[in-house]
Design a protein around this motif. Structure first.
Motif, PDB file in Angstrom:
ATOM      1  N   LEU A 138       9.947  18.614  44.601  1.00 55.42           N
ATOM      2  CA  LEU A 138      10.482  19.874  45.060  1.00 55.42           C
ATOM      3  C   LEU A 138       9.690  20.315  46.207  1.00 55.42           C
ATOM      4  CD1 LEU A 138      11.378  21.871  42.031  1.00 55.42           C
ATOM      5  CD2 LEU A 138      13.218  20.930  43.561  1.00 55.42           C
ATOM      6  N   MET A 139       8.118  20.176  45.972  1.00 60.06           N
ATOM      7  CA  MET A 139       7.150  20.477  47.181  1.00 60.06           C
ATOM      8  C   MET A 139       7.170  19.606  48.182  1.00 60.06           C
ATOM      9  SD  MET A 139       3.777  21.721  44.546  1.00 60.06           S
ATOM     10  CE  MET A 139       2.876  22.249  46.204  1.00 60.06           C
ATOM     11  N   LYS A 140       7.343  18.399  47.972  1.00 58.68           N
ATOM     12  CA  LYS A 140       7.374  17.349  49.021  1.00 58.68           C
ATOM     13  C   LYS A 140       8.653  17.579  49.847  1.00 58.68           C
ATOM     14  CE  LYS A 140       8.016  12.426  50.214  1.00 58.68           C
ATOM     15  NZ  LYS A 140       8.215  11.046  49.612  1.00 58.68           N
ATOM     16  N   GLN A 141       9.805  17.734  49.268  1.00 60.38           N
ATOM     17  CA  GLN A 141      11.092  18.102  49.813  1.00 60.38           C
ATOM     18  C   GLN A 141      10.982  19.388  50.725  1.00 60.38           C
ATOM     19  OE1 GLN A 141      14.582  18.481  47.113  1.00 60.38           O
ATOM     20  NE2 GLN A 141      13.754  16.984  45.827  1.00 60.38           N
ATOM     21  N   THR A 142      10.139  20.367  50.438  1.00 62.25           N
ATOM     22  CA  THR A 142       9.853  21.642  51.197  1.00 62.25           C
ATOM     23  C   THR A 142       9.186  21.403  52.192  1.00 62.25           C
ATOM     24  OG1 THR A 142      10.027  22.783  49.174  1.00 62.25           O
ATOM     25  CG2 THR A 142       9.299  23.955  50.976  1.00 62.25           C
ATOM     26  N   VAL A 143       8.086  20.732  52.201  1.00 61.71           N
ATOM     27  CA  VAL A 143       7.291  20.415  53.394  1.00 61.71           C
ATOM     28  C   VAL A 143       7.963  19.467  54.350  1.00 61.71           C
ATOM     29  CG1 VAL A 143       5.153  20.908  52.368  1.00 61.71           C
ATOM     30  CG2 VAL A 143       5.731  18.686  52.425  1.00 61.71           C
TER      31      VAL A 143
END
Length: 430
Positions: free
Chosen positions: A383-388
């Motif tokens: 989820l963090m990767k998708q965000t950045v």
């Protein structure tokens, strides 16, 4: 009378806060946690309305007989799980605990050695906070960037040269245990005192995942009761040094605290009992989760600090997000999808970068309390990767809310039917 609009607003804001932070967000703030239903229930009690200035059984008010018993019980429990010989729960925060210790051990104009600010020294350790307010000069010990820790050899020489009134270990960015065992003999050889600020890691100490600094030569340990130790917000002072402790204990009231927020006491006692029986399992899972999140983020292209050291031994990881726009930008991007972290200076950042540092500080202790395990850390990393990467914010937010909906009940506690203890005449949650 109709309910005033102002009252409706207060109730609505509280409702929204509870819904958002308790059911819809992945909370990775390293200085926060959540109490169990039992602890929250005893937190809201008649204790919150009362005063008990002074020490147990030596009060300046009447009506404190149950407060005396509760405070003594809570202190005994902290001494048991630490372990320690002496404890004082009257500091209302870790900062107040530090202030009481610093004031006794040094006078205005005296010198104290602390860890490097960019490497995690808490603001209360510095001239910008409590030390400055007390007129004590802060001097930063040399830092070993390779080992992400205080440089023992250089710090030892500095202690011998400066002869400070005290040395402070412990930090806010706290990946690895600080060298209490190595520095204590040097500190004591110059007639100084060693303070270990364990605010962030007390739950790891009580859970036997980290060594007890008091066993390693620290004269005083200050703690917070709401970080890796999942209790109510507050502080405490622990020690095995009776002479020093007595001096400090005399100053808490009236210098730094009048009443010490008595509703903390039963909630702290409950949490100490939970840590007595579940602390090892909880602390162990915290560290496993921190390592799992660190490696998962690294696999997904994040620059996670201290890879060569295994990333972390605590509840925290540090991530350099400069390539994604810096700590301030990325923290806001994550908040927009309901992932809550904080921007943070990294050891190689200049102090003036505090408003937009290179890094994020991430803590897993609260999500661990809600039952997350290593596999769940991989989902968080996704989820963090998708965000950045700039993927659709609304879609990621929906995924976060759905993911969090599977983790709503605090673990590492007791199954107690609170209705059996209810009292309709007293406004308690139970």
């Amino acid at each position: 009378m109709e309910i005033p609009k102002e009252l409706e607003k207060v109730i609505e804001l509280t409702k929204e806060q509870n819904k958002w932070r308790r059911t819809e967000t992945i909370n990775l703030i390293a200085s926060e946690n959540v109490m169990s239903p039992i602890a929250e229930s005893v937190y809201m009690s008649d204790f919150m309305s009362r005063y008990a200035e002074g020490k147990p059984f030596k009060r300046f008010y009447q009506g404190t007989k149950y407060v005396d018993e509760m405070e003594t019980l809570a202190m005994d429990l902290l001494n048991e799980i630490t372990p320690s010989k002496l404890s004082d729960l009257r500091p209302t925060s870790g900062t107040i605990a530090n202030a009481a210790v610093f004031r006794v051990l040094a006078n205005p104009g005296d010198k104290a050695l602390i860890t490097k600010v960019q490497a995690g020294a808490h603001v209360s350790h510095t001239r910008f906070g409590t030390l400055g307010a007390l007129g004590i000069e802060h001097i930063e010990m040399p830092y070993d960037m390779e080992n992400m820790n205080v440089d023992v050899e250089k710090a030892s020489k500095m202690i011998e040269e400066v002869k400070p009134k005290f040395v402070v270990l412990g930090a806010s960015l706290f990946l690895f245990p600080h060298p209490a065992k190595e520095l204590a003999p040097i500190v004591h050889s110059v007639n100084s005192k060693l303070i270990y600020d364990a605010a962030h890691v007390y739950g790891l100490i009580a859970g036997k995942e980290w060594d007890n600094p008091l066993d390693e030569g620290a004269d005083i340990m200050t703690i917070s009761t709401h970080k890796t130790f999942p209790g109510p917000q507050g502080g405490a002072i622990l020690s095995n040094n009776e002479e020093v402790f007595k001096q400090i204990s005399k100053t808490i009231f009236p210098w730094f605290v009048s009443n010490h927020h008595l509703h903390r006491l039963p909630a702290t006692a409950v949490t100490a009992i939970e840590m007595k029986y579940f602390g090892n399992e909880y602390a162990s899972q915290i560290v496993k989760n921190a390592k799992a999140l660190a490696s998962s983020l690294a696999e997904r292209g994040f620059k996670v600090i201290a890879e060569h050291l295994g990333y972390t031994r605590s509840h925290q990881i540090a991530v350099d997000v400069k390539k994604f726009g810096g700590g301030a930008k990325v923290a806001k991007m994550l908040e927009d999808v309901n992932i809550i972290v904080n921007k943070n200076l990294l050891p190689y950042d200049p102090p003036e970068a505090v408003s937009n540092p290179s890094g994020l500080r991430i803590g897993v202790q609260e999500m661990t309390r809600f039952g997350m395990k290593e596999g769940d850390m991989e989902e968080i990393a996704d989820l963090m990767k998708q965000t950045v990467e700039g993927k659709d914010t609304n879609e990621i937010k929906k995924k976060v809310i759905e993911f969090r909906s599977r983790f709503l009940e605090p673990k590492y506690t007791f199954n107690v039917d609170l209705k059996n203890y209810s009292n309709k005449n007293i406004p308690m949650l139970i």
